[in-house]
Design a protein around this motif. Sequence first.
Motif, PDB file in Angstrom:
ATOM      1  N   GLU A  27       0.829  -1.212   0.000  1.00  0.00           N
ATOM      2  CA  GLU A  27       0.000   0.000   0.000  1.00  0.00           C
ATOM      3  C   GLU A  27       0.861   1.258   0.000  1.00  0.00           C
ATOM      4  OE1 GLU A  27      -3.900  -1.688   2.497  1.00  0.00           O
ATOM      5  OE2 GLU A  27      -2.370  -0.455   3.477  1.00  0.00           O
ATOM      6  N   HIS A  87      -8.333 -13.484 -12.131  1.00  0.00           N
ATOM      7  CA  HIS A  87      -8.474 -12.239 -12.891  1.00  0.00           C
ATOM      8  C   HIS A  87      -7.714 -12.288 -14.206  1.00  0.00           C
ATOM      9  CE1 HIS A  87      -9.852 -10.920  -8.925  1.00  0.00           C
ATOM     10  NE2 HIS A  87     -10.431  -9.920  -9.543  1.00  0.00           N
ATOM     11  N   ALA A 111       2.797  -6.425 -10.647  1.00  0.00           N
ATOM     12  CA  ALA A 111       2.313  -5.056 -10.805  1.00  0.00           C
ATOM     13  C   ALA A 111       1.415  -4.710  -9.620  1.00  0.00           C
ATOM     14  CB  ALA A 111       1.542  -4.907 -12.114  1.00  0.00           C
ATOM     15  N   VAL A 112       1.568  -3.523  -9.093  1.00  0.00           N
ATOM     16  CA  VAL A 112       0.728  -3.089  -7.972  1.00  0.00           C
ATOM     17  C   VAL A 112      -0.741  -3.100  -8.376  1.00  0.00           C
ATOM     18  CG1 VAL A 112       0.174  -1.143  -6.456  1.00  0.00           C
ATOM     19  CG2 VAL A 112       2.571  -1.729  -6.913  1.00  0.00           C
ATOM     20  N   GLU A 113      -1.025  -2.734  -9.620  1.00  0.00           N
ATOM     21  CA  GLU A 113      -2.415  -2.735 -10.085  1.00  0.00           C
ATOM     22  C   GLU A 113      -2.997  -4.147 -10.083  1.00  0.00           C
ATOM     23  OE1 GLU A 113      -4.692  -0.372 -10.809  1.00  0.00           O
ATOM     24  OE2 GLU A 113      -3.204   0.940  -9.873  1.00  0.00           O
ATOM     25  N   ASP A 114      -2.197  -5.136 -10.420  1.00  0.00           N
ATOM     26  CA  ASP A 114      -2.671  -6.519 -10.392  1.00  0.00           C
ATOM     27  C   ASP A 114      -2.917  -6.974  -8.959  1.00  0.00           C
ATOM     28  OD1 ASP A 114      -2.515  -6.614 -13.124  1.00  0.00           O
ATOM     29  OD2 ASP A 114      -0.589  -7.670 -13.187  1.00  0.00           O
ATOM     30  N   TRP A 115      -2.065  -6.543  -8.041  1.00  0.00           N
ATOM     31  CA  TRP A 115      -2.274  -6.843  -6.617  1.00  0.00           C
ATOM     32  C   TRP A 115      -3.610  -6.275  -6.150  1.00  0.00           C
ATOM     33  CZ3 TRP A 115      -2.335  -2.867  -2.877  1.00  0.00           C
ATOM     34  CH2 TRP A 115      -2.358  -3.307  -1.540  1.00  0.00           C
ATOM     35  N   LYS A 116      -3.937  -5.071  -6.594  1.00  0.00           N
ATOM     36  CA  LYS A 116      -5.212  -4.452  -6.231  1.00  0.00           C
ATOM     37  C   LYS A 116      -6.384  -5.246  -6.814  1.00  0.00           C
ATOM     38  CE  LYS A 116      -3.435   0.302  -5.945  1.00  0.00           C
ATOM     39  NZ  LYS A 116      -3.461   1.650  -6.567  1.00  0.00           N
ATOM     40  N   LYS A 117      -6.266  -5.645  -8.082  1.00  0.00           N
ATOM     41  CA  LYS A 117      -7.342  -6.408  -8.717  1.00  0.00           C
ATOM     42  C   LYS A 117      -7.610  -7.709  -7.968  1.00  0.00           C
ATOM     43  CE  LYS A 117      -6.356  -4.739 -13.415  1.00  0.00           C
ATOM     44  NZ  LYS A 117      -5.813  -5.127 -14.746  1.00  0.00           N
ATOM     45  N   ASP A 140       5.462   1.143  -9.518  1.00  0.00           N
ATOM     46  CA  ASP A 140       4.359   0.437 -10.160  1.00  0.00           C
ATOM     47  C   ASP A 140       4.481  -1.080 -10.031  1.00  0.00           C
ATOM     48  OD1 ASP A 140       3.197   2.827 -11.000  1.00  0.00           O
ATOM     49  OD2 ASP A 140       4.327   2.839 -12.883  1.00  0.00           O
ATOM     50  N   TYR A 141       5.662  -1.539  -9.635  1.00  0.00           N
ATOM     51  CA  TYR A 141       5.900  -2.974  -9.448  1.00  0.00           C
ATOM     52  C   TYR A 141       6.484  -3.206  -8.058  1.00  0.00           C
ATOM     53  CZ  TYR A 141       5.289  -3.442 -14.490  1.00  0.00           C
ATOM     54  OH  TYR A 141       4.773  -3.422 -15.768  1.00  0.00           O
TER      55      TYR A 141
END
Length: 236
Positions: free
Chosen positions: A113, A213, A184-190, A118-119
């Motif tokens: 968090e 996902h 990727a941080v975005e993938d962690w969020k997804k 980004d990674y």
Amino acid sequence: PDWTAWFTWSKIPSLTPFLACEMLPGMHSYPIRIDKPLVSVVIPVGPGHEPYLQDALDSVIAQTFTQWEVIVVNDTGSRWGDKPDVLMGFPFVRLIDSGDNRGPSYARNRGIEAAQADYFVPLDADDYLQPNALALLYSAVKETGGWVYSDWYDESGQPHESLDWSAEKLVEHGQLGPVTAIYAVEDWKKAGGFDEEAPGWEDRDFHLRLLEHGICGTRLAFPLMTYRTSVSYTHL
């Protein structure tokens, strides 16, 4: 022994840390790097892992890839204070205190968090990276997408091969390789992050969440980290 041999900056002057080099004639200040981090290395520290943390941090300093940041999450259940002895000599570390011993999933999530990159690469405090780990992982994930994992060494130096990526293998057999990989941080969020209520196997659970996902992995067939199998993360 030559204790600097592990560190890439001992042979590559451009990688020398701030203030560790001699100021040359005509220079008015020491060179520093102010690059935005491209990879956040998140290190949760569980009970009894403090003695191993220096190895993990030294292995990050040793990287040939320089655009990183390090976030250490104190999950030992005891307070370290503002300037803990365990981080002496590592002023670049961003320290987060979990406030208790909440387990690796909770600690990793709090560290991710706070990531500025980004990674991220989760690295347990009792494990450590090989000097080319971040360079190869970052290069690979930019090419393949998804997440990238590698082979690994055990604490005796014996190399071990991870399994090639396969959704079927992941579902049927469990973990394909170390959780110390690049994501990727975005993938962690997804995926909803690491399951903080999981009683165990949180690493495999996270990889299954990614798969749900449509986020797949890629094996990099080269040992890029050392995994201490004799040390376990204790969640009291």
